[in-house]
Write an enzyme that holds these catalytic residues in place. Structure first.
Site, mmCIF file in Angstrom:
data_model
loop_
_atom_site.group_PDB
_atom_site.id
_atom_site.type_symbol
_atom_site.label_atom_id
_atom_site.label_comp_id
_atom_site.label_asym_id
_atom_site.label_seq_id
_atom_site.Cartn_x
_atom_site.Cartn_y
_atom_site.Cartn_z
ATOM 1 N N GLU A 164 1.422 -8.527 11.708
ATOM 2 C CA GLU A 164 1.226 -8.216 10.294
ATOM 3 C C GLU A 164 2.574 -7.986 9.600
ATOM 4 O OE1 GLU A 164 -1.105 -4.676 9.886
ATOM 5 O OE2 GLU A 164 -1.473 -4.955 7.742
ATOM 6 N N ASP A 171 0.758 -1.252 0.000
ATOM 7 C CA ASP A 171 0.000 0.000 0.000
ATOM 8 C C ASP A 171 0.793 1.309 0.000
ATOM 9 O OD1 ASP A 171 -1.821 -1.987 0.322
ATOM 10 O OD2 ASP A 171 -2.855 -1.095 2.020
HETATM 11 C C1 GLC Z 1 -3.057 -4.076 4.094
HETATM 12 C C2 GLC Z 1 -2.023 -4.681 3.165
HETATM 13 C C3 GLC Z 1 -2.729 -5.471 2.072
HETATM 14 C C4 GLC Z 1 -3.639 -6.485 2.723
HETATM 15 C C5 GLC Z 1 -4.616 -5.799 3.676
HETATM 16 C C6 GLC Z 1 -5.454 -6.776 4.474
HETATM 17 O O1 GLC Z 1 -3.846 -3.143 3.432
HETATM 18 O O2 GLC Z 1 -1.210 -3.706 2.616
HETATM 19 O O3 GLC Z 1 -1.786 -6.099 1.249
HETATM 20 O O4 GLC Z 1 -4.324 -7.202 1.762
HETATM 21 O O5 GLC Z 1 -3.902 -5.050 4.597
HETATM 22 O O6 GLC Z 1 -4.626 -7.614 5.205
#
Ligand code: GLC
Length: 433
Positions: free
Chosen positions: A402, A170
């Site tokens: 994460e 992102d």
């Molecule tokens: C964040 C990450 C993305 C992922 C999402 C849900 O936005 O950057 O890659 O899919 O979280 O986990």
């Protein structure tokens, strides 16, 4: 140790499983179904509950649009813990959107093809899994058809993304120079992510303005791809995204051969595949950096930075052995020092690197998983094993976070959401391989 970690990982996945037949990435922070998360999650579930894995994928594909598009978030439920939600994205503006589910109008890396093949590899009851795959595979084919028909603007086998959220990475520093070409309004909105996670680990408010602005342009054009290709200030060929598509093309070819018949589809997939690999190697390789890079279609110029996405082509067998050797050399020189866990998401030698901030530096388990198999493809077993051991150690030491600080010896090096589903799911796979 292995058994204990696996049972903890299963507990994380079970806790995040929802009644609607899908798994959220993480409580609070991400309360819906995300496209590529679901793919990775299904790989983990396939080890202990094949029916859940099948359900995860079936639920995702049920939200497919009439044109084959699969959205990046499916809003199965209402939730006020997330911004921007369904009322911002307004998928109903598109005439081809699903009538059954609200979703976003953007997508994420196309992992579903290779996920089906992985589920088959992992399943104990192959016959049962194969029967399931037969009911779903055409939807994934239609999705690839959508990409090649609507997003390969130069007819070169490479598909664009129009939003940084489509990349999956992102807030990567890759996008920084694109933001300077835009001047979005200062939107007023209430962010929710920073109520769950420390702001130093998340994108800034101004970055969010850019993210929202691109969505507004897409909405004004009812999510029409041709219009988006013409008007979006963000239009990029992403090496991770395209490598996932290529890996999934190959998986679909393998599965259709196993199914038998389907000659037309196999022939079409092989055509796409040859063109994509060729286009990838001629357009995205940066000889000076010794790495694959992103390409900015608006500026018609490469974006010359090394990220963990630069190494994803190894997973899809895109480079020659010689190029793979150069790529691994780049990875080990920049990312592979003994003081670091593999593999940072952004070049640790760059001044844009930030070891705490989301995709600007931290280690992500899904990228490590892709790298593990990619390195093995080219005979780099020792480095592959290091990627695997590093991933296990990070989770064992800090928890199912994460993302993680790549610097060894950091206190509390787990960041973002805790009990994060794909970290758990892919750990199960790594521990079994
Ligand atoms: C964040 C990450 C993305 C992922 C999402 C849900 O936005 O950057 O890659 O899919 O979280 O986990």
């Amino acid at each position: 140790m292995k058994e204990k970690l696996i049972s903890q990982a299963i507990r994380v996945l079970e806790d995040n499983f929802q009644e609607g037949g899908f798994t959220i990435p993480c409580k609070g922070l991400y309360p819906f179904q995300w496209k590529w998360d679901s793919g990775f999650i299904a790989i983990g579930q396939a080890y202990y509950d094949a029916s859940k894995a099948k359900q995860e994928i079936a639920t995702l594909l049920d939200a497919q649009w009439d044109n084959g598009f699969i959205p990046h978030i499916v809003f199965h439920n209402e939730s006020d813990t997330y911004f921007p939600g369904a009322d911002v994205h307004r998928s109903d503006l598109s005439p081809v959107a699903s009538k059954k589910y609200k979703s976003t109008g953007m997508t994420q890396p196309p992992v579903t093809g290779f996920v089906l093949e992985e589920m088959y590899r992992i399943a104990d009851d192959k016959e049962d899994m194969f029967a399931f795959i037969k009911t779903q595979i055409d939807k994934v084919y239609d999705n690839h058809n959508y990409f090649y028909k609507n997003r390969d603007v130069n007819d070169e086998g490479l598909v664009f993304i129009y939003h940084n959220w489509e990349s999956g990475t992102d807030n990567s520093p890759i996008w920084d120079d694109i933001w300077t070409t835009m001047n979005p309004p200062e939107y007023t909105f209430e962010r929710r992510d920073t109520t769950h996670v420390d702001a130093s680990q998340r994108p800034s408010k101004r970055e969010y303005d850019h993210y929202l602005y691109i969505i507004e342009i897409a909405k004004e054009n009812n999510y029409n791809d041709a219009k988006i290709a013409e008007l979006s200030p963000f239009l990029v060929i992403d090496p991770l995204f395209n490598a996932m598509l290529i890996k999934s093309n190959q998986a679909l070819i393998n599965l259709y051969i196993r199914i038998g018949g389907n000659e037309d589809k196999i022939a079409q997939l092989k055509k796409w595949q040859a063109k994509s690999i060729e286009g990838f190697n001629s357009k995205l390789w940066d000889d000076k950096l010794g790495a694959y890079v992103h390409y900015d279609l608006r500026k018609d110029a490469p974006i010359s930075f090394v990220t963990s996405s630069s190494f994803a082509p190894l997973y899809a067998n895109i480079p020659s052995q010689e190029r793979a050797d150069a790529l691994v050399h780049t990875m080990m020189t920049k990312f592979g020092g003994e003081d670091k866990y593999l593999c940072a998401s952004f070049d640790p030698e760059s001044d844009r690197f930030d070891p705490k901030k989301y995709w600007r530096g931290p280690v992500w388990i899904n990228m490590n998983w892709i790298l593990f198999y990619g390195l093995k493809n080219y005979g780099y077993t020792d480095i592959a094993n290091r990627v695997k051991e590093d991933s296990i150690e990070l989770i064992e030491k800090y928890g199912f976070y994460e993302y993680f600080n790549c610097k060894k010896g950091t206190e509390n090096a787990g960041y973002g959401g805790g009990d994060f589903s794909w970290s758990a799911a892919l750990l199960i796979d790594l521990l079994n391989n």
